[in-house]
Design an enzyme around this catalytic site. Structure first.
Site, mmCIF file in Angstrom:
data_model
loop_
_atom_site.group_PDB
_atom_site.id
_atom_site.type_symbol
_atom_site.label_atom_id
_atom_site.label_comp_id
_atom_site.label_asym_id
_atom_site.label_seq_id
_atom_site.Cartn_x
_atom_site.Cartn_y
_atom_site.Cartn_z
ATOM 1 N N GLY A 48 -19.261 -6.028 -7.867
ATOM 2 C CA GLY A 48 -18.658 -5.957 -6.541
ATOM 3 C C GLY A 48 -19.621 -5.614 -5.427
ATOM 4 O O GLY A 48 -19.576 -6.210 -4.352
ATOM 5 N N ASP A 84 0.855 -1.178 0.000
ATOM 6 C CA ASP A 84 0.000 0.000 0.000
ATOM 7 C C ASP A 84 0.897 1.236 0.000
ATOM 8 O O ASP A 84 1.888 1.285 0.747
ATOM 9 C CB ASP A 84 -0.908 0.018 1.232
ATOM 10 C CG ASP A 84 -2.076 0.974 1.076
ATOM 11 O OD1 ASP A 84 -3.222 0.500 0.938
ATOM 12 O OD2 ASP A 84 -1.842 2.203 1.082
ATOM 13 N N HIS A 95 -19.146 -5.733 -13.246
ATOM 14 C CA HIS A 95 -19.068 -4.783 -12.128
ATOM 15 C C HIS A 95 -20.084 -5.157 -11.034
ATOM 16 O O HIS A 95 -20.941 -4.350 -10.659
ATOM 17 C CB HIS A 95 -19.324 -3.348 -12.612
ATOM 18 C CG HIS A 95 -18.684 -2.315 -11.737
ATOM 19 N ND1 HIS A 95 -18.095 -1.171 -12.223
ATOM 20 C CD2 HIS A 95 -18.525 -2.247 -10.382
ATOM 21 C CE1 HIS A 95 -17.612 -0.441 -11.234
ATOM 22 N NE2 HIS A 95 -17.860 -1.079 -10.104
ATOM 23 N N GLU A 122 -16.754 0.978 -19.496
ATOM 24 C CA GLU A 122 -17.918 0.193 -19.101
ATOM 25 C C GLU A 122 -19.207 0.816 -19.641
ATOM 26 O O GLU A 122 -19.344 2.045 -19.638
ATOM 27 C CB GLU A 122 -18.020 0.086 -17.576
ATOM 28 C CG GLU A 122 -16.840 -0.630 -16.941
ATOM 29 C CD GLU A 122 -17.011 -0.785 -15.436
ATOM 30 O OE1 GLU A 122 -18.054 -0.352 -14.900
ATOM 31 O OE2 GLU A 122 -16.098 -1.347 -14.789
#
Length: 344
Positions: free
Chosen positions: A284, A170, A282, A259
């Site tokens: 999620g 990260d 998509h 998209e």
């Protein structure tokens, strides 16, 4: 007060607005209608289907618009700079879909490693085939997580039962360690993560091209790439080349650089050519639980701003004076201490 829910909302969220005395309108408006009507509303709440452009924001600023809410984590579809310039707060709801997104990332890992969608497709077409579907197990493999925030941390917990070795990278590691002091992720540099991981799952915010040709060159030829974060986090041309030349073993994708905005629009991607790629549209945050939790969260933070001036979850203004890190100009209002002074 009135709120426009341009991409709809879970019934529980709508009910919470009504309980707070705030009226809602769920009628879907196109760009032209939004520009013409947004000034009538105190707040606009969207998901990913509505682009909140500079034109919309400027029209709202001339009217009653005070806040824009994004029912979800990412707010790439909102012109935040324009909102800030026009004095409009932007808030998001980052917690509601944490588990749903982490579960989908795990599902993509399992699906691409065991080739389940391909086997399912053949069986649906009456074809019994086994030899070409030999896969690999997740057990005792190394999972590399890029972006070790809420979703990345949750995924690290979900794979406990597979005895996976979890490493992570990260770019704001100091903050991650403060927020998640008991994390089971072993933090490493990006180069080490790319070289050691059998599965790499991206959960980074933004659209800064996390995985490009250079990163693919450092990955194992047996590695799988999973992306359930942002489409632009992966260079799709470089991914296509990596798959075509066997630089990696496969990929599981839930997000894409380009998209469709509507379900009737056609989706096109050269990545669909590969048998070792699993694609989902998509999904999620597409669970009943996530939709409910995200709706109630965005209702709470928008209501708190409209009724109490609370800045929690704001993405374009600090929650405190210290967080702003900008020159502060105090405003003093002197008035007689009698009822109705502010109203007048």
């Amino acid at each position: 007060m009135k709120v426009l829910l341009n991409d709809g909302m879970d019934e529980e969220g709508v009910a919470q607005f009504e309980e707070a005395g705030i009226k809602t309108d769920s009628e879907k408006r196109n760009l032209e209608d939004l520009v013409n009507q947004i000034g009538e509303f105190d707040a606009l709440i969207v998901r990913s289907a509505t682009d909140v452009t500079k034109e919309i924001i400027e029209a709202g600023a001339k009217g009653s618009l005070k806040i824009i809410g994004r029912a979800g984590v990412g707010y790439d579809n909102i012109n935040v700079d324009s909102a800030t310039y026009n004095g409009i707060i932007v808030k998001n709801a980052p917690y509601g879909n944490t588990n749903a997104t982490a579960e989908l990332a795990l599902l993509l890992m399992l699906s691409v490693s065991r080739k389940l969608p391909q086997a399912h497709y053949l069986l649906k077409n009456s074809i019994w085939q086994k030899k070409s579907f030999q896969g690999i197990e997740l057990f005792n493999k190394t999972l590399g997580i890029i972006g070790c925030g809420r979703v990345g941390q949750r995924l690290s917990e979900l794979v406990r039962g597979f005895d996976m070795n979890v490493i992570g990278y990260d770019n704001n590691l100091k903050l991650v360690k403060e927020l998640f002091p008991d994390s089971r992720i072993n933090y490493v540099e990006m180069g080490e993560l790319l070289a050691k991981s059998d599965f790499i799952s991206i959960h980074a915010s933004g659209n800064n091209g996390v995985i490009r040709a250079e990163e693919f060159s450092q990955m194992k030829p047996s590695a799988y790439l999973i992306n359930a974060s942002r489409g632009l986090n992966v260079d799709e041309k470089a991914l296509y080349e990596a798959l075509a030349t066997g630089k990696i073993a496969g990929a599981g994708l839930d997000v894409y650089a380009d998209e469709p905005r509507n379900e009737k629009d056609r989706f096109s991607s050269k990545l669909a050519e590969f048998d070792n790629v699993v694609l989902s549209p998509h999904l999620g945050a597409s669970t009943k639980e996530a939709q409910r939790k995200t709706s109630t969260e965005i209702v709470r933070v928008v209501t708190d701003y409209l009724l109490y001036g609370d800045f929690k979850n704001a993405v374009n203004v600090g929650e405190t004076v210290e967080a702003e890190k900008k020159q502060i100009y105090p405003l003093f209002i002197c008035h007689r201490d009698i009822t109705g002074a502010f109203a007048k």
